[in-house]
Scaffold this motif. Structure first.
Motif, mmCIF file in Angstrom:
data_model
loop_
_atom_site.group_PDB
_atom_site.id
_atom_site.type_symbol
_atom_site.label_atom_id
_atom_site.label_comp_id
_atom_site.label_asym_id
_atom_site.label_seq_id
_atom_site.Cartn_x
_atom_site.Cartn_y
_atom_site.Cartn_z
ATOM 1 N N UNK A 24 0.765 -1.774 -0.230
ATOM 2 C CA UNK A 24 0.073 0.058 -0.241
ATOM 3 C C UNK A 24 0.962 1.517 0.220
ATOM 4 N N UNK A 25 2.275 1.132 0.516
ATOM 5 C CA UNK A 25 3.205 2.724 0.042
ATOM 6 C C UNK A 25 3.335 2.791 -1.553
ATOM 7 N N UNK A 26 3.038 3.661 -1.461
ATOM 8 C CA UNK A 26 2.994 3.788 -3.182
ATOM 9 C C UNK A 26 4.318 4.591 -3.588
ATOM 10 N N UNK A 27 5.275 5.195 -2.096
ATOM 11 C CA UNK A 27 6.252 5.753 -2.614
ATOM 12 C C UNK A 27 6.977 5.106 -3.220
ATOM 13 N N UNK A 28 7.743 3.368 -2.773
ATOM 14 C CA UNK A 28 8.584 3.280 -3.169
ATOM 15 C C UNK A 28 8.247 2.475 -4.777
ATOM 16 N N UNK A 29 6.947 2.402 -4.868
ATOM 17 C CA UNK A 29 6.788 1.360 -6.482
ATOM 18 C C UNK A 29 6.558 2.540 -7.238
ATOM 19 N N UNK A 30 6.767 3.367 -7.300
ATOM 20 C CA UNK A 30 6.948 5.339 -7.927
ATOM 21 C C UNK A 30 7.836 5.144 -7.960
ATOM 22 N N UNK A 31 9.158 5.206 -6.939
ATOM 23 C CA UNK A 31 10.690 5.447 -6.999
ATOM 24 C C UNK A 31 10.619 4.015 -8.485
ATOM 25 N N UNK A 32 10.310 2.543 -7.872
ATOM 26 C CA UNK A 32 10.927 1.605 -8.409
ATOM 27 C C UNK A 32 9.966 1.958 -10.134
ATOM 28 N N UNK A 33 9.164 2.362 -10.689
ATOM 29 C CA UNK A 33 9.075 2.493 -11.727
ATOM 30 C C UNK A 33 9.538 4.139 -12.385
ATOM 31 N N UNK A 34 10.219 4.621 -12.140
ATOM 32 C CA UNK A 34 10.116 5.787 -12.787
ATOM 33 C C UNK A 34 12.090 5.817 -12.811
ATOM 34 N N UNK A 35 12.431 4.173 -12.259
ATOM 35 C CA UNK A 35 14.081 4.168 -12.175
ATOM 36 C C UNK A 35 14.007 2.989 -13.648
ATOM 37 N N UNK A 36 12.974 3.214 -14.276
ATOM 38 C CA UNK A 36 12.848 1.586 -14.685
ATOM 39 C C UNK A 36 12.954 2.565 -16.814
ATOM 40 N N UNK A 37 12.787 2.153 -17.949
ATOM 41 C CA UNK A 37 13.636 2.340 -18.985
ATOM 42 C C UNK A 37 11.741 1.900 -19.278
ATOM 43 N N UNK A 38 10.941 3.319 -20.230
ATOM 44 C CA UNK A 38 9.977 3.337 -20.779
ATOM 45 C C UNK A 38 9.539 1.150 -21.435
ATOM 46 N N UNK A 39 10.222 1.211 -21.730
ATOM 47 C CA UNK A 39 10.109 -0.399 -21.931
ATOM 48 C C UNK A 39 9.762 -1.176 -20.960
ATOM 49 N N UNK A 40 10.763 -0.849 -20.572
ATOM 50 C CA UNK A 40 11.215 -2.298 -19.137
ATOM 51 C C UNK A 40 9.313 -1.679 -18.795
ATOM 52 N N UNK A 41 9.004 -0.447 -18.538
ATOM 53 C CA UNK A 41 7.773 -0.224 -17.566
ATOM 54 C C UNK A 41 6.384 -1.480 -18.251
ATOM 55 N N UNK A 42 6.544 -0.621 -19.686
ATOM 56 C CA UNK A 42 5.772 -1.261 -20.499
ATOM 57 C C UNK A 42 5.394 -3.065 -20.708
ATOM 58 N N UNK A 43 6.169 -3.090 -20.178
ATOM 59 C CA UNK A 43 6.642 -4.767 -19.945
ATOM 60 C C UNK A 43 6.108 -5.400 -18.599
ATOM 61 N N UNK A 44 6.426 -4.958 -17.569
ATOM 62 C CA UNK A 44 6.122 -4.459 -15.921
ATOM 63 C C UNK A 44 4.212 -4.629 -15.693
ATOM 64 N N UNK A 45 3.897 -3.865 -17.068
ATOM 65 C CA UNK A 45 2.137 -2.964 -17.071
ATOM 66 C C UNK A 45 1.513 -4.379 -17.842
ATOM 67 N N UNK A 46 2.168 -5.374 -19.041
ATOM 68 C CA UNK A 46 1.535 -6.885 -19.729
ATOM 69 C C UNK A 46 1.478 -7.290 -18.709
ATOM 70 N N UNK A 47 2.413 -7.780 -17.823
ATOM 71 C CA UNK A 47 2.564 -9.265 -17.106
ATOM 72 C C UNK A 47 1.365 -8.701 -16.136
ATOM 73 N N UNK A 48 0.719 -7.507 -15.562
ATOM 74 C CA UNK A 48 -0.108 -7.521 -14.258
ATOM 75 C C UNK A 48 -1.345 -7.234 -14.519
#
Lengths: 455, 455
Positions: A24-48
């Motif tokens: 539920x703590x979104x901060x770390x999630x946000x930090x994780x996501x924005x450390x990624x390259x767009x293509x990697x974020x895309x791959x993550x989204x596809x996995x969810x």
């Protein structure tokens, strides 16, 4: 033969992200996501799954949204776009390369398309013009793959002048490995590779240094053809021209790589009646509906096979052993056929099979089928005899096996070639038609012989 | 969804070549061949049966032989190498890039390898050293993909100095888009992109202009991981380093493209029990032997399914209709299962499925299976009733259908994940195991229920 290792670290990353999401703590999630390259974020989204996907999407910083959308597969992208209002979508489009923008807009609902175009109209008219020009080309053609950010030079200037020009320009477009040389009519003459530009005496003229071997690509060339050309020639970029030889734009290897990946996935997914843009976590109802079609087609063919078996009900009543052996007949034919089919489908995709060598291939596959037919027929016959102590049944299934693998080879080569001539995708329809043929023929021969010999 | 068009012009070319071959006039054939790029010659050779392949190979000019061999798939290359004497092979190797040479030598028979290495020893010792260094890395790792032809610069020099250095060097290696910046310990610091080198003020230092975001790749990284990195980051080249961070070489996109193509073909071919290096025109005996293994495995599982049916011989004797419907039960389960299986196999290859989301995926697929189960169960039940006018049989097959599609979903997700944990390639073994499960369970439920309700 290469061992495919599955990218482990993506999974640990995925795990970490989902743990954080649940905490539920979104901060770390946000930090994780924005450390990624767009293509990697895309791959993550596809996995969810849908809900978590939406939650994570909310946390992507606006600057990345456009790039992430471009990297997503069509279906997932569409699902996210449905959740965005028109202004968000318009915002996502700025900073997009013209070619990406054209594809992106092409996939939007009509209403939104208009809005985006209008909003661009206010900002930069020339960019809009390019986009509309590109939207005229089908997405899977050279015109649809190209970008318009070409840098051109004249053949008569010296390298020194070219270098000064580049500095004045304040840089070169991303992925530029060569400048295009054009004449006054803007017709493509050749490429000036940056490596040559840097290596040669700067008093030489562009004409002396340019590479004239690199043939330009016609805008209407199929994407698969472009991909082959890039692979064969180890190109990093190529010029795209109109019928009059005028330079329209350039295709870069990074866009071609996506095409190559798509072609690979297309054959694999189509053979199971799936679309390569299939969203792994599509809503249950949607997936069910889509799969239902494929199951329905298959059910029809299954009933056809059952009908054939039904013709021999009288025989089966007397010799029930034949019923017991039906699965063996069906599956051997199916497997042997699908091996040949797969080989042919790959050959077609590589453009290595045509009228000229199809007959030879058919001959080879039939011989392979007969060899294996003879071999496995004897094995099956012996096994059957040992099981039921009935040499007549053994003979029947033995002969059926030979016929079955023979037909499997014929159909494995013939079906895809026939479908292709009918302009039906062999990868999509090949399997169903093939198994129908092998089942029907297999059961006919097996039960037919059974009726003749055993009754 | 992309429409894959099959490269037509290759076929017309193939046709023309074979016509010329048969006409017996080799001149035109030779002219045709030598007008082609090595990769295109390779594709042609792969499209030809053994004897014609040998004939055409004779006509390839010696200078091209090396490049053509490199472009051929392993199996075809091996067959041609068998026909060459050691001197011809040695001759073919000169002019090869060090990384290609390492892979090439790696595939040669031991005796020849020694000969080639010895012959190189006389020519250029340092090249030999590089080759031996590269041969230490597995072919499907970053080390195996890299080339050693890197151009390095120091961070403290100015761009002007770099440009003078390049001119003195007399050029840059093929496919160079960036120079690598290293410190005195030869440790990788960053990339100096040629586009920046040309655009920035030449009095600036390399340190000011270099790109430090581009992370280098460890030499032991898996090829599939490297491919993903290149795709995600749209890279043209990347530095390869040792554990101490020292620069070992560079990987260029053209080699990565081959990996991407191979990964795509691997899943497709493996699912039919084929090797992606399979030679379309392999000798009949060889193909037959290779396929036989796969057929044998499948035969064993088919007999298992038959044995299950055999358990209900008594039932089948009384209610032969059940035998008639066996194909329907078997094929619906197989098709539904293979759809799920294919989806999972792609997800695994993309690194999008792991413990973290497997359970959710299982749930979704099971729900999809149940939905389709219910829907098609009713269709099948009605069809069966109309056919045999027996509502009990209709009920039996209806329930069996639901159970079957439920199990198909379970196995479609479970089998590949289990196989992967057992370090067995899911693409290779998944299909066989899956259909075994669906057949066995399908028959058990169908005939079991039949026995309970109808007897």
């Amino acid at each position: 033969m290469m061992a495919v290792e599955y990218p482990e670290h993506r999974l640990t990353r995925l795990q970490a992200l989902r743990d954080a999401l649940y905490s539920g703590r979104l901060r770390p999630v946000q930090r994780m996501i924005n450390a990624l390259h767009p293509a990697e974020i895309a791959s993550l989204l596809e996995s969810l799954p849908a809900d978590e996907r939406a939650a994570v999407w909310e946390l992507v910083i606006p600057d990345d949204e456009g790039d992430v959308l471009l990297e997503l597969n069509d279906e997932v992208r569409a699902s996210l776009l449905r959740g965005m209002d028109e202004n968000e979508i318009v915002a996502a489009t700025d900073g997009m390369a013209v070619d990406d923008l054209a594809d992106f807009i092409g996939d939007l609902p009509e209403a939104v398309t208009q809005q985006v175009l209008r909003s661009m109209d206010q900002q930069d008219r020339d960019r809009l013009a390019d986009v509309i020009q590109l939207m005229a080309y089908p997405e899977d053609s050279a015109g649809g793959l190209m970008n318009t950010d070409t840098v051109t030079v004249r053949p008569d200037v010296t390298l020194e002048v070219v270098m000064r020009y580049i500095r004045q320009r304040g840089g070169l477009p991303d992925k530029t490995d060569a400048l295009f040389v054009v004449n006054r009519q803007d017709q493509f003459l050749g490429c000036l590779h940056l490596t040559r530009l840097l290596a040669e005496d700067d008093q030489m003229s562009v004409a002396e240094v340019m590479d004239t071997d690199s043939r330009p690509i016609a805008a209407d060339t199929a994407a698969s053809e472009v991909a082959k050309r890039f692979e064969d020639r180890d190109l990093l970029s190529a010029a795209v021209i109109d019928p009059a030889g005028r330079l329209l734009g350039r295709i870069t290897i990074d866009d071609v790589v996506d095409v190559i990946r798509e072609i690979g996935e297309h054959s694999l997914m189509s053979m199971a009646g799936l679309d390569e843009d299939e969203d792994m976590f599509a809503p249950v109802a949607a997936s069910a509906r889509r799969r239902a079609v494929w199951l329905g087609v298959n059910l029809a063919t299954a009933f056809l096979a059952a009908w054939v078996v039904g013709l021999f009900e009288a025989t089966l009543e007397k010799v029930v052993v034949l019923a017991v052996l039906l699965p063996v007949v069906a599956s051997m034919g199916g497997i042997a056929g699908s091996q040949t089919l797969t080989l042919i489908i790959r050959g077609l995709a590589l453009g290595q099979i045509g009228r000229s060598n199809a007959r030879l291939l058919l001959l080879k596959e039939v011989l392979v089928g007969l060899l294996n037919g003879l071999m496995w027929a004897s094995v099956v016959a012996v096994a059957t005899y040992l099981w039921f102590r009935d040499w007549q049944v053994a003979v029947v299934i033995g002969i059926a096996m030979i016929a079955n693998l023979f037909v499997a080879a014929l159909a494995g080569v013939g079906v895809p070639l026939l479908l292709q001539r009918l302009r039906v995708d062999p990868a999509l329809a090949g399997g169903v038609v093939l198994t129908t043929v092998t089942d029907v023929v297999g059961f006919l021969v097996f039960l037919g012989l059974g009726t003749l010999i055993l009754i």
